[in-house]
Design a protein around this motif. Structure first.
Motif, PDB file in Angstrom:
ATOM      1  N   ASN A   1      38.369  29.261  35.543  1.00 12.05           N
ATOM      2  CA  ASN A   1      39.352  28.202  35.808  1.00 12.05           C
ATOM      3  C   ASN A   1      40.687  28.686  35.256  1.00 12.05           C
ATOM      4  OD1 ASN A   1      37.986  25.922  37.087  1.00 12.05           O
ATOM      5  ND2 ASN A   1      36.719  25.926  35.229  1.00 12.05           N
ATOM      6  N   THR A   2      41.441  29.362  36.099  1.00 16.70           N
ATOM      7  CA  THR A   2      42.690  29.949  35.626  1.00 16.70           C
ATOM      8  C   THR A   2      43.764  29.812  36.688  1.00 16.70           C
ATOM      9  OG1 THR A   2      43.667  31.913  34.596  1.00 16.70           O
ATOM     10  CG2 THR A   2      42.156  32.286  36.444  1.00 16.70           C
ATOM     11  N   GLU A   3      44.948  30.247  36.366  1.00 16.19           N
ATOM     12  CA  GLU A   3      46.075  30.174  37.288  1.00 16.19           C
ATOM     13  C   GLU A   3      45.855  31.113  38.476  1.00 16.19           C
ATOM     14  OE1 GLU A   3      49.697  30.893  35.180  1.00 16.19           O
ATOM     15  OE2 GLU A   3      49.190  29.514  33.547  1.00 16.19           O
ATOM     16  N   VAL A   4      46.513  30.812  39.583  1.00 14.81           N
ATOM     17  CA  VAL A   4      46.439  31.680  40.746  1.00 14.81           C
ATOM     18  C   VAL A   4      47.674  32.574  40.861  1.00 14.81           C
ATOM     19  CG1 VAL A   4      44.918  30.143  42.043  1.00 14.81           C
ATOM     20  CG2 VAL A   4      47.399  29.893  42.257  1.00 14.81           C
ATOM     21  N   ASP A   5      48.611  32.447  39.926  1.00 17.14           N
ATOM     22  CA  ASP A   5      49.808  33.292  39.939  1.00 17.14           C
ATOM     23  C   ASP A   5      49.429  34.745  39.670  1.00 17.14           C
ATOM     24  OD1 ASP A   5      51.378  31.056  40.349  1.00 17.14           O
ATOM     25  OD2 ASP A   5      51.714  30.749  38.198  1.00 17.14           O
ATOM     26  N   GLU A   6      50.186  35.679  40.242  1.00 18.07           N
ATOM     27  CA  GLU A   6      49.909  37.087  39.981  1.00 18.07           C
ATOM     28  C   GLU A   6      50.241  37.464  38.535  1.00 18.07           C
ATOM     29  OE1 GLU A   6      50.020  39.673  44.026  1.00 18.07           O
ATOM     30  OE2 GLU A   6      51.994  39.267  43.153  1.00 18.07           O
ATOM     31  N   GLU A   7      51.269  36.869  37.961  1.00 13.52           N
ATOM     32  CA  GLU A   7      51.676  37.207  36.595  1.00 13.52           C
ATOM     33  C   GLU A   7      51.398  36.056  35.657  1.00 13.52           C
ATOM     34  OE1 GLU A   7      55.300  39.739  35.146  1.00 13.52           O
ATOM     35  OE2 GLU A   7      55.963  37.656  35.286  1.00 13.52           O
ATOM     36  N   ILE A   8      50.773  36.357  34.510  1.00 14.93           N
ATOM     37  CA  ILE A   8      50.465  35.348  33.497  1.00 14.93           C
ATOM     38  C   ILE A   8      50.918  35.858  32.130  1.00 14.93           C
ATOM     39  CG2 ILE A   8      48.520  34.315  34.723  1.00 14.93           C
ATOM     40  CD1 ILE A   8      46.655  36.040  32.960  1.00 14.93           C
ATOM     41  N   SER A   9      50.879  34.965  31.146  1.00 17.31           N
ATOM     42  CA  SER A   9      51.212  35.339  29.773  1.00 17.31           C
ATOM     43  C   SER A   9      49.984  35.904  29.071  1.00 17.31           C
ATOM     44  CB  SER A   9      51.720  34.123  29.005  1.00 17.31           C
ATOM     45  OG  SER A   9      50.661  33.188  28.827  1.00 17.31           O
ATOM     46  N   ARG A  10      50.205  36.568  27.953  1.00 15.82           N
ATOM     47  CA  ARG A  10      49.104  37.064  27.134  1.00 15.82           C
ATOM     48  C   ARG A  10      48.230  35.913  26.640  1.00 15.82           C
ATOM     49  NH1 ARG A  10      46.167  41.562  26.070  1.00 15.82           N
ATOM     50  NH2 ARG A  10      48.048  42.652  26.770  1.00 15.82           N
ATOM     51  N   ALA A  11      48.830  34.784  26.295  1.00 12.79           N
ATOM     52  CA  ALA A  11      48.066  33.634  25.813  1.00 12.79           C
ATOM     53  C   ALA A  11      47.131  33.102  26.897  1.00 12.79           C
ATOM     54  CB  ALA A  11      49.016  32.533  25.337  1.00 12.79           C
ATOM     55  N   VAL A  12      47.610  33.040  28.142  1.00 11.00           N
ATOM     56  CA  VAL A  12      46.757  32.574  29.243  1.00 11.00           C
ATOM     57  C   VAL A  12      45.615  33.563  29.473  1.00 11.00           C
ATOM     58  CG1 VAL A  12      46.686  32.176  31.742  1.00 11.00           C
ATOM     59  CG2 VAL A  12      48.531  31.195  30.367  1.00 11.00           C
TER      60      VAL A  12
ATOM     61  N   VAL B   1      45.782  42.874  34.277  1.00  8.78           N
ATOM     62  CA  VAL B   1      44.627  42.081  33.860  1.00  8.78           C
ATOM     63  C   VAL B   1      43.368  42.946  33.875  1.00  8.78           C
ATOM     64  CG1 VAL B   1      43.086  40.213  34.628  1.00  8.78           C
ATOM     65  CG2 VAL B   1      45.557  39.827  34.462  1.00  8.78           C
ATOM     66  N   ASP B   2      43.224  43.786  34.910  1.00  9.33           N
ATOM     67  CA  ASP B   2      41.996  44.575  35.048  1.00  9.33           C
ATOM     68  C   ASP B   2      41.854  45.613  33.947  1.00  9.33           C
ATOM     69  OD1 ASP B   2      41.787  43.051  37.300  1.00  9.33           O
ATOM     70  OD2 ASP B   2      41.984  44.695  38.724  1.00  9.33           O
ATOM     71  N   SER B   3      42.958  46.264  33.567  1.00 11.78           N
ATOM     72  CA  SER B   3      42.884  47.257  32.500  1.00 11.78           C
ATOM     73  C   SER B   3      42.596  46.596  31.154  1.00 11.78           C
ATOM     74  CB  SER B   3      44.187  48.056  32.443  1.00 11.78           C
ATOM     75  OG  SER B   3      44.071  49.143  31.567  1.00 11.78           O
ATOM     76  N   GLU B   4      43.090  45.363  30.970  1.00 14.61           N
ATOM     77  CA  GLU B   4      42.743  44.617  29.754  1.00 14.61           C
ATOM     78  C   GLU B   4      41.259  44.282  29.722  1.00 14.61           C
ATOM     79  OE1 GLU B   4      43.983  43.699  26.762  1.00 14.61           O
ATOM     80  OE2 GLU B   4      45.607  44.987  27.378  1.00 14.61           O
ATOM     81  N   ILE B   5      40.714  43.869  30.874  1.00  7.01           N
ATOM     82  CA  ILE B   5      39.278  43.574  30.928  1.00  7.01           C
ATOM     83  C   ILE B   5      38.471  44.834  30.622  1.00  7.01           C
ATOM     84  CG2 ILE B   5      37.385  42.906  32.460  1.00  7.01           C
ATOM     85  CD1 ILE B   5      39.317  41.008  33.867  1.00  7.01           C
ATOM     86  N   ALA B   6      38.935  45.980  31.127  1.00  5.23           N
ATOM     87  CA  ALA B   6      38.231  47.236  30.864  1.00  5.23           C
ATOM     88  C   ALA B   6      38.118  47.512  29.368  1.00  5.23           C
ATOM     89  CB  ALA B   6      38.955  48.392  31.560  1.00  5.23           C
ATOM     90  N   ALA B   7      39.135  47.100  28.619  1.00  3.63           N
ATOM     91  CA  ALA B   7      39.155  47.348  27.173  1.00  3.63           C
ATOM     92  C   ALA B   7      38.362  46.330  26.375  1.00  3.63           C
ATOM     93  CB  ALA B   7      40.602  47.370  26.674  1.00  3.63           C
TER      94      ALA B   7
ATOM     95  N   ASP C   1      44.166  35.532  27.270  1.00  2.71           N
ATOM     96  CA  ASP C   1      43.189  35.378  26.185  1.00  2.71           C
ATOM     97  C   ASP C   1      42.350  34.120  26.357  1.00  2.71           C
ATOM     98  OD1 ASP C   1      44.118  37.707  25.019  1.00  2.71           O
ATOM     99  OD2 ASP C   1      45.423  36.681  23.581  1.00  2.71           O
ATOM    100  N   ARG C   2      43.009  33.022  26.706  1.00  2.00           N
ATOM    101  CA  ARG C   2      42.331  31.724  26.756  1.00  2.00           C
ATOM    102  C   ARG C   2      41.506  31.530  28.036  1.00  2.00           C
ATOM    103  NH1 ARG C   2      46.594  29.004  26.516  1.00  2.00           N
ATOM    104  NH2 ARG C   2      46.825  28.421  28.703  1.00  2.00           N
ATOM    105  N   GLU C   3      42.042  31.970  29.176  1.00  2.00           N
ATOM    106  CA  GLU C   3      41.425  31.617  30.448  1.00  2.00           C
ATOM    107  C   GLU C   3      40.658  32.757  31.119  1.00  2.00           C
ATOM    108  OE1 GLU C   3      44.410  29.847  32.935  1.00  2.00           O
ATOM    109  OE2 GLU C   3      44.894  28.282  31.469  1.00  2.00           O
ATOM    110  N   ILE C   4      40.785  33.975  30.573  1.00  2.00           N
ATOM    111  CA  ILE C   4      40.051  35.104  31.153  1.00  2.00           C
ATOM    112  C   ILE C   4      39.168  35.776  30.107  1.00  2.00           C
ATOM    113  CG2 ILE C   4      40.273  37.351  32.282  1.00  2.00           C
ATOM    114  CD1 ILE C   4      42.812  36.333  33.630  1.00  2.00           C
ATOM    115  N   ALA C   5      39.760  36.295  29.037  1.00  2.00           N
ATOM    116  CA  ALA C   5      38.980  37.039  28.054  1.00  2.00           C
ATOM    117  C   ALA C   5      37.923  36.173  27.371  1.00  2.00           C
ATOM    118  CB  ALA C   5      39.909  37.653  27.008  1.00  2.00           C
TER     119      ALA C   5
END
Length: 365
Positions: free
Chosen positions: A59-70, A118-124, A72-76
């Motif tokens: 359940n996250t935003e559909v925008d291509e660009e998000i903040s680091r806080a979003v 976002v994808d490279s962050e998920i990889a880490a 962390d909270r909505e993806i990671a």
């Protein structure tokens, strides 16, 4: 090195063929708030036989660009909870995101930034989920870089993250269909900007020597290669080549074809430009920009028939772009799209994206 590259490729093909990624090791991550994301997931898991329990809808935003806080909270956070609850932190090796899942995390310019794809962050995040949070800001060394082994956990603390995206839903379905039809044939086109005086051109020359001679079309002139046929791989400078000003160089891509460029922001957006737009040199004329830049776009290659492509959401700096001398020998040896690209990418938590089906692999002929 005359006769050794074909023998090397044959050896690696034998070694990798029985160790490829499987659907049981893939997690598909979509966005509950994006109908396109859900449609891609339905099509992909049915084509690849991935069980529905290996799907996470955020359940996250559909925008291509998000903040680091979003992020962390909505993806990671939900991704970590999902994997830990099922005891899948080690079992899952590849993670697929889709159109509708945010593309990039905003931040300042330069190397000391929290900006990333976002994808490279998920990889880490494998390290984070295993108890050792990766460092910010800036890039993190990719532990899988240059590896010739199949990915395994915990030996390689990384997820292989690829994205199923394009300008349209039909583009995404097409790259999935082409991944299933991929065969080990065709030529790799390596287009230098000029005779080997730059680091990227030297990588292209090395790739030429590591591939079978009959599988390479290597151009060292200042002219752009156009109209190539039976292309299974393509590496170039894109719009950073002063001779390149068109979106389509007229290649005929075979199913399974991969594309990579030394271009700073070719993955900056997957919104479709108007037909009248074309890439051009950097400058102050904002009327020539699309998505904040005049540079070539990875999504164009997918529209034109490629099956996978790399890209960068912000400036990655040349040393952290994919290495063609790793990517193409790995891929032609029988390794999957995900393993081949991520073995060629030096850093995580950075600007890189990989588009395509992680399970795509060249088989037969």
């Amino acid at each position: 090195m005359g006769s050794s590259p074909p023998l090397l490729v044959l050896f690696l093909a034998t070694a990798c063929g029985c160790c490829a990624l499987t659907p049981a090791e893939v997690l598909v991550v979509g966005n509950r708030n994006s109908p396109v994301s859900r449609s891609i997931i339905d099509y992909y898991i049915s084509k690849r036989g991935i069980p529905s329990q290996q799907v996470l809808l955020l359940n996250t935003e559909v925008d291509e660009e998000i903040s680091r806080a979003v992020f962390d909270r909505e993806i990671a956070e939900p991704l970590g909870s999902f994997l830990k609850k099922r005891n899948w932190v080690d079992r899952i090796l590849a993670i697929v995101t889709t159109s509708g899942v945010p593309l990039k995390i905003a931040g300042s310019e330069g190397r000391a930034t929290v900006a990333a794809s976002v994808d490279s962050e998920i990889a880490a995040l494998y390290a984070d989920f295993s108890g050792t949070a990766h460092l910010l800001p800036g890039p993190v060394p990719n532990p899988y870089f240059r590896s010739e082994k199949p990915l395994s956990h915990p030996e390689f603390p990384v997820y292989l993250v690829t994205r199923l995206t394009g300008y349209s839903l039909s583009d995404v379905r097409a790259i999935i269909d082409r991944s299933l039809a991929a065969r080990n044939r065709g030529v790799v086109v390596l287009d230098q900007r000029e005779p080997g005086v730059e680091e990227g051109d030297n990588w292209l020359q090395r790739a030429t020597h590591l591939l079978p001679k009959q599988r390479v079309l290597h151009d060292e002139t200042t002219q752009v290669v156009r109209g190539a046929s039976n292309v299974i791989g393509y590496a170039s400078w894109g719009s950073n080549d002063r001779s390149r000003r068109e979106r389509n160089v007229g290649f005929h891509y075979l199913p399974g074809a991969l594309v990579t460029e030394f271009v700073s922001t070719d993955g900056r957006t997957f919104q479709e430009p108007p037909e009248s737009w074309s890439p051009g040199p950097p400058g102050k004329d904002r009327t020539l920009y699309f998505g904040g830049s005049t540079q070539t776009l990875s999504a164009d290659f997918l529209r034109q028939g490629a099956t996978g492509a790399s890209g960068h959401v912000y400036e990655p700096y040349l040393p952290l772009t994919p290495r063609p001398e790793v990517l193409f020998p790995a891929y032609l040896s029988g390794r999957t799209l995900a393993e081949s690209f991520w073995a060629a990418i030096p850093a995580l938590s950075w600007m890189n994206i990989v588009v395509g089906d992680p399970l795509c692999r060249l088989i037969g002929q």
